[in-house]
Every structure is written in structure tokens, then in C-alpha cells.
Design a protein around this motif. Sequence first.
Motif, PDB file in Angstrom:
ATOM      1  N   LEU A  14     -19.400   0.880  16.287  1.00 22.68           N
ATOM      2  CA  LEU A  14     -18.487   1.444  15.290  1.00 22.68           C
ATOM      3  C   LEU A  14     -18.232   0.442  14.172  1.00 22.68           C
ATOM      4  CD1 LEU A  14     -16.579   3.651  14.314  1.00 22.68           C
ATOM      5  CD2 LEU A  14     -14.815   2.646  15.787  1.00 22.68           C
ATOM      6  N   SER A  15     -18.058  -0.812  14.553  1.00 18.22           N
ATOM      7  CA  SER A  15     -17.835  -1.865  13.567  1.00 18.22           C
ATOM      8  C   SER A  15     -19.032  -1.989  12.623  1.00 18.22           C
ATOM      9  CB  SER A  15     -17.586  -3.189  14.287  1.00 18.22           C
ATOM     10  OG  SER A  15     -17.482  -4.227  13.358  1.00 18.22           O
ATOM     11  N   ASP A  16     -20.238  -1.950  13.190  1.00 18.08           N
ATOM     12  CA  ASP A  16     -21.443  -2.026  12.356  1.00 18.08           C
ATOM     13  C   ASP A  16     -21.549  -0.819  11.436  1.00 18.08           C
ATOM     14  OD1 ASP A  16     -22.107  -4.411  13.521  1.00 18.08           O
ATOM     15  OD2 ASP A  16     -23.570  -3.546  14.913  1.00 18.08           O
ATOM     16  N   HIS A  17     -21.215   0.342  11.977  1.00 19.48           N
ATOM     17  CA  HIS A  17     -21.272   1.557  11.160  1.00 19.48           C
ATOM     18  C   HIS A  17     -20.275   1.474   9.998  1.00 19.48           C
ATOM     19  CE1 HIS A  17     -21.654   5.738  10.039  1.00 19.48           C
ATOM     20  NE2 HIS A  17     -20.332   5.852  10.121  1.00 19.48           N
ATOM     21  N   LEU A  18     -19.079   1.025  10.288  1.00 18.64           N
ATOM     22  CA  LEU A  18     -18.072   0.903   9.235  1.00 18.64           C
ATOM     23  C   LEU A  18     -18.456  -0.161   8.213  1.00 18.64           C
ATOM     24  CD1 LEU A  18     -14.807   1.244  11.333  1.00 18.64           C
ATOM     25  CD2 LEU A  18     -15.841   2.944   9.818  1.00 18.64           C
ATOM     26  N   ALA A  19     -19.096  -1.243   8.674  1.00 14.62           N
ATOM     27  CA  ALA A  19     -19.553  -2.272   7.740  1.00 14.62           C
ATOM     28  C   ALA A  19     -20.616  -1.705   6.799  1.00 14.62           C
ATOM     29  CB  ALA A  19     -20.099  -3.469   8.501  1.00 14.62           C
ATOM     30  N   CYS A  20     -21.521  -0.900   7.330  1.00 11.74           N
ATOM     31  CA  CYS A  20     -22.538  -0.273   6.473  1.00 11.74           C
ATOM     32  C   CYS A  20     -21.902   0.702   5.492  1.00 11.74           C
ATOM     33  CB  CYS A  20     -23.586   0.428   7.331  1.00 11.74           C
ATOM     34  SG  CYS A  20     -24.712  -0.692   8.159  1.00 11.74           S
ATOM     35  N   VAL A  83     -30.581  -0.925  -2.744  1.00 14.85           N
ATOM     36  CA  VAL A  83     -29.590  -1.215  -1.704  1.00 14.85           C
ATOM     37  C   VAL A  83     -29.401   0.001  -0.797  1.00 14.85           C
ATOM     38  CG1 VAL A  83     -27.144  -1.727  -1.304  1.00 14.85           C
ATOM     39  CG2 VAL A  83     -28.423  -2.988  -3.036  1.00 14.85           C
ATOM     40  N   ARG A  84     -29.371   1.176  -1.366  1.00 16.69           N
ATOM     41  CA  ARG A  84     -29.220   2.389  -0.560  1.00 16.69           C
ATOM     42  C   ARG A  84     -30.394   2.569   0.396  1.00 16.69           C
ATOM     43  NH1 ARG A  84     -29.005   8.017  -3.575  1.00 16.69           N
ATOM     44  NH2 ARG A  84     -31.125   7.351  -3.938  1.00 16.69           N
ATOM     45  N   ALA A  85     -31.604   2.311  -0.073  1.00 15.07           N
ATOM     46  CA  ALA A  85     -32.776   2.425   0.800  1.00 15.07           C
ATOM     47  C   ALA A  85     -32.733   1.391   1.921  1.00 15.07           C
ATOM     48  CB  ALA A  85     -34.056   2.270  -0.023  1.00 15.07           C
ATOM     49  N   GLN A  86     -32.306   0.173   1.611  1.00 13.34           N
ATOM     50  CA  GLN A  86     -32.198  -0.850   2.642  1.00 13.34           C
ATOM     51  C   GLN A  86     -31.149  -0.476   3.680  1.00 13.34           C
ATOM     52  OE1 GLN A  86     -31.389  -4.374   0.367  1.00 13.34           O
ATOM     53  NE2 GLN A  86     -33.549  -4.804  -0.006  1.00 13.34           N
ATOM     54  N   LEU A  87     -30.025   0.071   3.246  1.00  7.84           N
ATOM     55  CA  LEU A  87     -28.994   0.493   4.195  1.00  7.84           C
ATOM     56  C   LEU A  87     -29.474   1.640   5.072  1.00  7.84           C
ATOM     57  CD1 LEU A  87     -25.667   0.342   2.184  1.00  7.84           C
ATOM     58  CD2 LEU A  87     -26.262  -0.952   4.218  1.00  7.84           C
ATOM     59  N   ARG A  88     -30.179   2.581   4.491  1.00  2.03           N
ATOM     60  CA  ARG A  88     -30.718   3.692   5.291  1.00  2.03           C
ATOM     61  C   ARG A  88     -31.703   3.176   6.331  1.00  2.03           C
ATOM     62  NH1 ARG A  88     -31.734   8.409   0.810  1.00  2.03           N
ATOM     63  NH2 ARG A  88     -29.575   9.074   0.676  1.00  2.03           N
ATOM     64  N   LYS A  89     -32.549   2.255   5.918  1.00  2.00           N
ATOM     65  CA  LYS A  89     -33.518   1.684   6.853  1.00  2.00           C
ATOM     66  C   LYS A  89     -32.800   0.947   7.976  1.00  2.00           C
ATOM     67  CE  LYS A  89     -36.731  -1.794   6.091  1.00  2.00           C
ATOM     68  NZ  LYS A  89     -37.783  -2.421   5.286  1.00  2.00           N
ATOM     69  N   LEU A  90     -31.759   0.218   7.653  1.00  2.00           N
ATOM     70  CA  LEU A  90     -30.984  -0.503   8.652  1.00  2.00           C
ATOM     71  C   LEU A  90     -30.296   0.456   9.606  1.00  2.00           C
ATOM     72  CD1 LEU A  90     -29.886  -3.312   9.523  1.00  2.00           C
ATOM     73  CD2 LEU A  90     -27.943  -2.848   8.039  1.00  2.00           C
ATOM     74  N   MET A  91     -29.698   1.506   9.056  1.00  2.00           N
ATOM     75  CA  MET A  91     -28.994   2.471   9.908  1.00  2.00           C
ATOM     76  C   MET A  91     -29.967   3.278  10.772  1.00  2.00           C
ATOM     77  SD  MET A  91     -25.795   2.078   9.636  1.00  2.00           S
ATOM     78  CE  MET A  91     -25.144   3.569  10.347  1.00  2.00           C
ATOM     79  N   ASP A  92     -31.127   3.631  10.253  1.00  2.00           N
ATOM     80  CA  ASP A  92     -32.113   4.384  11.040  1.00  2.00           C
ATOM     81  C   ASP A  92     -32.693   3.517  12.143  1.00  2.00           C
ATOM     82  OD1 ASP A  92     -31.674   6.593   9.490  1.00  2.00           O
ATOM     83  OD2 ASP A  92     -33.433   6.289   8.215  1.00  2.00           O
ATOM     84  N   GLY A  93     -32.851   2.229  11.866  1.00  2.00           N
ATOM     85  CA  GLY A  93     -33.402   1.321  12.864  1.00  2.00           C
ATOM     86  C   GLY A  93     -32.443   1.030  13.992  1.00  2.00           C
ATOM     87  N   SER A  94     -31.155   1.142  13.752  1.00  2.00           N
ATOM     88  CA  SER A  94     -30.168   0.815  14.782  1.00  2.00           C
ATOM     89  C   SER A  94     -29.842   1.992  15.682  1.00  2.00           C
ATOM     90  CB  SER A  94     -28.885   0.291  14.130  1.00  2.00           C
ATOM     91  OG  SER A  94     -28.260   1.318  13.401  1.00  2.00           O
ATOM     92  N   GLN A  95     -30.286   3.197  15.312  1.00  2.00           N
ATOM     93  CA  GLN A  95     -29.950   4.366  16.132  1.00  2.00           C
ATOM     94  C   GLN A  95     -31.058   4.744  17.062  1.00  2.00           C
ATOM     95  OE1 GLN A  95     -28.771   7.404  13.390  1.00  2.00           O
ATOM     96  NE2 GLN A  95     -26.865   6.378  12.911  1.00  2.00           N
TER      97      GLN A  95
END
Length: 95
Positions: A14-20, A83-95
Motif C-alpha cells: 500500500l505504501s508503494d502504491h501511494l508513493a507511486c 515519467v508516466r511510462a516509467q511509473l506504469r512499467k514500475l507498477m505493472d512489474g510489481s503486480q
Amino acid sequence: MPANEQRQTSELSLSDHLACERTRLAGERTMLAYLRTALGLIAGGCTLLQLFPNQLHMQILSVCLLVVGVALGAIGVERFKTVRAQLRKLMDGSQ
């Protein structure tokens, strides 16, 4: 896995999600600041063209302001997309 460790894992998630999410919102604010500055430069350039149509040095200055304003707007949008593409890649990789 003890319940305590499960709770810490979910809290980190949750903390990581909120940070993103905060990072995404900060990126939007940054893009809006770029666009606000770009529009100010473009408006200044147009104003100089209208107020001093017969003065060459003012025409040169106004064209410079217009070019810098357009370039700054393009840079801001491109940075936002990156930045948006990098965040999406980070969020997709963590799920």
C-alpha cells in the motif's frame, strides 16, 4: 507466514502504491507548471508583437519568446509522458 509479516507486506504494498500515486500527481503538477510557463512566454511574445510592430529588436525578442515558449511546452509534455511510462512499467512489474 505469521500474521505480523503478512500485515507488513500488505502495508509496504500500500505504501508503494501511494508513493507511486504521489509521484504521478507530482508529475502532473510539473507538466502544468511547464505549460503555464510556456503560455506566459507565448503571451509575452504575442504582446510584444502587438505593442511594437515596427521595431526590429522587439520583433526578434518576441519571436525568441514564442520559440522558447513552444519548445518549453513540448519539453514539459514529453517529460510527463516519459515519467508516466516509467511509473506504469514500475507498477505493472510489481503486480
